[in-house]
Design an enzyme around this catalytic site. Structure first.
Site, PDB file in Angstrom:
ATOM      1  N   TYR B 306      67.845  32.096  28.610  1.00  0.00           N
ATOM      2  CA  TYR B 306      68.161  32.958  29.745  1.00  0.00           C
ATOM      3  C   TYR B 306      66.958  33.819  30.070  1.00  0.00           C
ATOM      4  O   TYR B 306      66.264  34.291  29.173  1.00  0.00           O
ATOM      5  CB  TYR B 306      69.304  33.912  29.404  1.00  0.00           C
ATOM      6  CG  TYR B 306      70.643  33.266  29.195  1.00  0.00           C
ATOM      7  CD1 TYR B 306      70.959  32.667  27.988  1.00  0.00           C
ATOM      8  CD2 TYR B 306      71.604  33.299  30.197  1.00  0.00           C
ATOM      9  CE1 TYR B 306      72.196  32.092  27.788  1.00  0.00           C
ATOM     10  CE2 TYR B 306      72.852  32.727  29.998  1.00  0.00           C
ATOM     11  CZ  TYR B 306      73.142  32.135  28.791  1.00  0.00           C
ATOM     12  OH  TYR B 306      74.365  31.565  28.594  1.00  0.00           O
ATOM     13  N   HIS B 314      72.589  33.164  35.152  1.00  0.00           N
ATOM     14  CA  HIS B 314      72.907  31.963  34.394  1.00  0.00           C
ATOM     15  C   HIS B 314      71.654  31.485  33.667  1.00  0.00           C
ATOM     16  O   HIS B 314      70.545  31.796  34.071  1.00  0.00           O
ATOM     17  CB  HIS B 314      73.379  30.863  35.331  1.00  0.00           C
ATOM     18  CG  HIS B 314      74.718  31.139  35.919  1.00  0.00           C
ATOM     19  ND1 HIS B 314      75.868  31.059  35.183  1.00  0.00           N
ATOM     20  CD2 HIS B 314      75.092  31.522  37.156  1.00  0.00           C
ATOM     21  CE1 HIS B 314      76.884  31.372  35.946  1.00  0.00           C
ATOM     22  NE2 HIS B 314      76.449  31.661  37.157  1.00  0.00           N
ATOM     23  N   LYS B 353      71.215  23.370  35.690  1.00  0.00           N
ATOM     24  CA  LYS B 353      70.160  23.820  34.788  1.00  0.00           C
ATOM     25  C   LYS B 353      69.169  22.673  34.627  1.00  0.00           C
ATOM     26  O   LYS B 353      69.478  21.539  34.973  1.00  0.00           O
ATOM     27  CB  LYS B 353      70.749  24.180  33.434  1.00  0.00           C
ATOM     28  CG  LYS B 353      71.825  25.253  33.517  1.00  0.00           C
ATOM     29  CD  LYS B 353      72.249  25.687  32.153  1.00  0.00           C
ATOM     30  CE  LYS B 353      73.560  26.437  32.145  1.00  0.00           C
ATOM     31  NZ  LYS B 353      73.731  27.417  33.190  1.00  0.00           N
TER      32      LYS B 353
END
Lengths: 507, 407
Positions: B306, B314, B353
């Site tokens: 993070y 996120h 991601k």
């Protein structure tokens, strides 16, 4: 170009995820037909894509929908012989296939296809092109090219062509990838390692030798020291410093004396403990910022693609000996360019992608050494690029800061002035000032009037966003891997990561 | 948005459980500020900083517990270490239970949630994040039921259409469908409000097991929750930051562990390619680059990193830790299948991601053993030397589609 887009419709692969985007709607094609020719009466009523039906619900209504679209497809396939299937009269091409070199010669190339296809015959001034076998197959498959045998001038059937050209499973995989990408409109050429990268490679090996030279004299402990120190070793003072340290370390009484002094200082908390040798470091030394803390915590070595020559001794020494037998497998096959107008095959620009083709049944994911070797060989970026970019970024950032500071000043001024009664006058002054400023500043000053100044926080956020984007993109040396699994192709994009090369500065 | 961010910055000011020395503001024209600045600089050089240590207890099964509430809070708020075992991540069980039993009105931990939801829905402002998830799930279920109902109705309408094939009817049916859709939307939003009420009412009811929880004397609830740390987190806090004391239960005594003892306890076998060492190398690398590293088991990878921490944003990247041996044939042997990597990548891509394969160069056994066996006078391993034998390489892995990358 028109045909290119229509070509996609023959592409029968429907990626499951992209059903929405790529789903074949024959209604669209039929509407094109009806607009261009009068033959397609049946397909004239246009039908819009509705919701997807997942299972038969036994109603006539659903059956009717299904029949309609089926009918539409058949109608098009039946009526479109001239338009979409078979050879075009206008663009009909003929070529001679040479068995021994697995290539074909085309005499009078015409049409749109030869932007990236074919190599010019250098020794023959006639308008002749050599076609590689995959180019030959592709043109034949899409109905532009008729192939004749070079020895007896007999036309070669499609089946014959396939069996002649494709000589191994790997060739088949190659052709699958080639034709898929070609149909998607990409420009593709075979990757020629010797031609393109000989200079780069020489340069790289040169650097490599240099590096070996630098590191060879060191034992293990010293090779851990960062290269900056090594370079600074030339410095007179540094050398002297090291020699003193050595003297102290070698003499046992001096060493004892030194240690007791250090111990005393540490107890008096005048000297901090080393970071990793004891757990007391952070309870013995103050830090001004988290960036300093992070800097003191740096411990793990990382691969930095910006400094290729320096950090790569390890990989190459392993791979040179072991990788020879695998050289064939992990080789770049094609260079790929995104569709573009000004493409010249005689002088192609830097390719957007480079692709290697693997078969999922013949092995697993490539090892790091394989990948790094390919990345090394194909890195066309200059070493200086990085610094340049960084400097540019810094410059931008500084400009932004300067502007924001200016804004703040203006803000304060206007606030101060507003306590007085003549704020209208000042506003007008401000505006005059703005108009006299350069374009850049006036823009921001206008924002200022709209209460949209860049605060320091916002600037930080902007910088953060830019950094995140660059980290997400990775190092600019993209490698595509096409994994073929029994005819189904999956593409993987690989980049070298650059996350470890930067420290996030939070404060 | 910016207000929320500021609030978060106040709640979680430090990225590590170490304080930074704060210098007073220096005004060049003010002599007193010079003096205070000089004094603080003197303190900066001479005094040792206050570092409050947290206690970590290792119990059977290699579970690393932080039991003290202050310690839990310190480790969570400064760098987001660990996970509350009865909560989603931040240990909030105690507060939640207090609120549920009506012993506390506006829990402190809610302050950030309150602000977050003010803009979205005022009714939600007293709910913990766990409750909000519950609410969202209920909404989703309800919506799915509604949709199913609607689809069934559609089939029925089609059957009706089979019976009466007239174009006028068809139009009517389409009209009806549209009406139904609109109705559905209204219904869902209506039901949302009643659901919130339900949850609020649910709070008032006591469960039979609640009696055991309540500590009547102190008007409190017994703390059952502890913060569990990953072994790599404990080792980082102990070895790199030195801000935890690690204990181990030895019969009735607690034994304080040195970093070497902790290390030997954490590794499975003393080999160069031990999973703990590899993971720690990666963990340390990204922590020392300013990232907040947390377990990535939820997404089928080793770590999530993070920027700042989970409440802020996120996770940006998912890390998969892989070995890279000197022996190339060994590398081939352990390399992953395409299907495995592509499967993980699809999961990671689904949550927006990026997937990163982090290769850890494994040193040769000889080098490794030399460092491990070369202990100093206190029988401690020189970890600095050990970890400098390793090196990480990042390879970014993403799916590429020819149809989406043309321009």
């Amino acid at each position: 170009m028109e045909y290119d887009s229509e070509d996609n419709l023959y592409d029968n692969e429907v990626d499951e995820e992209d059903v929405k985007d790529n789903f074949q709607d024959w209604g669209i094609l039929s509407s094109k037909l009806s607009s261009s020719s009068s033959s397609a009466n049946a397909a004239s009523n246009l039908f819009k894509k509705g919701n997807k039906d997942f299972e038969p619900d036994g109603t006539n209504y659903q059956q009717k929908l299904l029949n309609n679209s089926k009918h539409r497809m058949y109608e098009i396939l039946r009526n479109s012989d001239e338009k979409f299937r078979g050879h075009f009269h206008k663009n009909h091409l003929e070529c001679l296939y040479y068995h021994d070199i697995n290539k074909a010669v085309i005499n009078k190339p015409k049409g749109n296809y030869f932007k990236d296809i074919g190599t010019v015959n250098r020794y023959n001034s006639d308008n002749q092109l050599y076609l590689n076998w995959e180019e030959l197959l592709y043109l034949m498959e899409r109905g532009n090219l008729e192939v004749f045998n070079s020895t007896n001038g007999v036309p070669i059937s499609v089946q014959n062509c396939y069996s002649n050209c494709i000589k191994s499973n790997h060739d088949l995989d190659k052709y699958l990838v080639y034709s898929t990408l070609k149909r998607h409109g990409y420009l593709i050429q075979r990757h020629n390692e010797n031609q393109d990268n000989s200079d780069d490679h020489n340069d790289y090996t040169h650097r490599q030798n240099l590096q070996n030279f630098v590191f060879n004299g060191q034992d293990d402990e010293k090779s851990v020291i960062s290269t900056d120190v090594l370079i600074n070793n030339d410095n007179f003072f540094v050398r002297n410093y090291w020699s003193i340290i050595k003297l102290v370390n070698n003499n046992s009484t001096l060493k004892l004396f030194k240690n007791s002094i250090i111990l005393y200082l540490r107890k008096k908390s005048l000297l901090s403990y080393p970071v990793f040798a004891s757990t007391k470091h952070f309870s013995s030394k103050h830090y001004k910022s988290y960036l300093d803390i992070y800097n003191s915590l740096q411990l793990i070595k990382y691969h930095n693609p910006y400094k290729r020559g320096i950090s790569f001794t390890n990989y190459n020494s392993n791979s040179n000996s072991n990788n020879n037998n695998n050289n064939n497998k992990f080789k770049i096959i094609y260079n790929i360019w995104k569709p573009q107008v000004n493409f010249k095959k005689s002088n192609p620009p830097k390719p957007d992608y480079k692709i290697i083709i693997l078969n999922s049944n013949l092995g697993n994911f490539p090892t790091l050494n394989d990948l790094i070797n390919i990345f090394n060989k194909n890195d066309t970026n200059n070493d200086n690029d990085y610094d340049y970019d960084n400097e540019k970024e810094k410059e931008n950032y500084n400009n932004e800061i300067a502007n924001s500071l200016k804004n703040k000043k203006d803000n304060v001024n206007s606030k101060l002035n507003k306590t007085g009664k003549d704020d209208k006058k000042n506003n007008r002054n401000n505006k005059n000032k703005n108009s006299s400023n350069s374009n850049n500043n006036s823009n921001i000053n206008n924002n200022n009037n709209n209460n949209k100044t860049y605060s320091a926080n916002q600037l930080k956020q902007m910088k953060q966003k830019r950094l995140m984007k660059s980290l997400r993109d990775g190092y600019d040396n993209t490698l595509l891997v096409a994994v073929v699994d029994n005819g189904i192709i999956s593409f993987i994009k690989l980049n070298e990561g650059i996350i470890s090369t930067k420290i996030l500065d939070m404060k | 948005m910016s207000k929320r961010r500021r609030n978060l910055n106040q709640l979680y000011p430090n990225p590590l459980p170490i304080n930074v020395y704060q210098f007073p503001v220096l005004f060049p024209h003010n002599l007193i500020s010079w003096i205070s600045y000089a004094y603080s600089y003197y303190r900066f050089v001479t005094a040792s900083p206050k570092l409050t240590k947290s206690d970590v207890l290792i119990v059977e099964g290699n579970i690393h517990q932080v039991k003290d509430e202050q310690d839990q809070k310190r480790l969570w708020c400064n760098g987001f270490f660990g996970k509350g075992i009865l909560s989603r991540s931040e240990p909030t069980w105690h507060e939640r239970t207090l609120v549920r039993l009506g012993l506390k009105e506006n829990a402190a931990y809610n302050s950030n949630n309150k602000n977050r939801n003010k803009s979205k829905n005022r009714d939600k402002k007293n709910l913990a994040s766990e409750d909000i998830t519950k609410l969202r799930r209920n909404e989703r279920n309800l919506y799915k039921k509604q949709r199913e109902k609607l689809e069934q109705e559609e089939v029925q309408l089609r059957k009706q259409l089979d019976l009466a094939r007239e174009s006028v009817d068809e139009r009517k049916v389409v009209q009806a469908k549209l009406d139904k859709l609109k109705e559905l939307k209204l219904k869902v939003s209506d039901e949302q409000k009643t659901l919130i009420k339900e949850i609020n009412e649910e709070i008032k009811e006591l469960r039979p097991e609640d009696k055991k929880l309540i500590n009547a004397k102190e008007h409190d609830v017994n703390q059952l929750e502890y913060l569990q740390l990953m072994p790599v987190e404990t080792f980082f806090l102990s070895f790199s930051l030195g801000c935890v004391n690690v204990y181990e239960k030895k019969e009735i005594f607690l034994k304080l562990l040195s970093t070497t003892e902790l290390f030997l306890k954490s590794v499975k076998s003393l080999k160069a390619d031990d999973k703990f060492i590899m993971k720690y190398v990666v963990y340390h690398n990204y922590r020392s680059k300013g990232w907040c590293v947390r377990s990535g088991i939820k997404f089928g990878c080793d770590f999530l990193i993070y920027n700042k921490g989970p409440p802020f944003s996120h996770a940006e990247f998912c890390l998969i830790v892989l070995p890279n041996y000197v022996d190339e044939s060994k590398n081939r042997h352990v390399s992953k299948k395409f299907s495995l990597l592509s499967g993980i990548n699809r999961v990671i891509g689904g949550v927006r991601k990026s997937m990163i394969l982090v290769y850890v160069n494994i040193p040769e056994d000889e080098q490794f053993n030399r460092v491990i066996n070369n202990r100093n006078e206190n029988d401690l391993i020189d970890f600095e030397k050990l970890f400098k034998l390793y090196k990480v390489t990042e390879i970014m892995y993403s799916r590429w589609q020819p149809s989406r990358n043309r321009d």
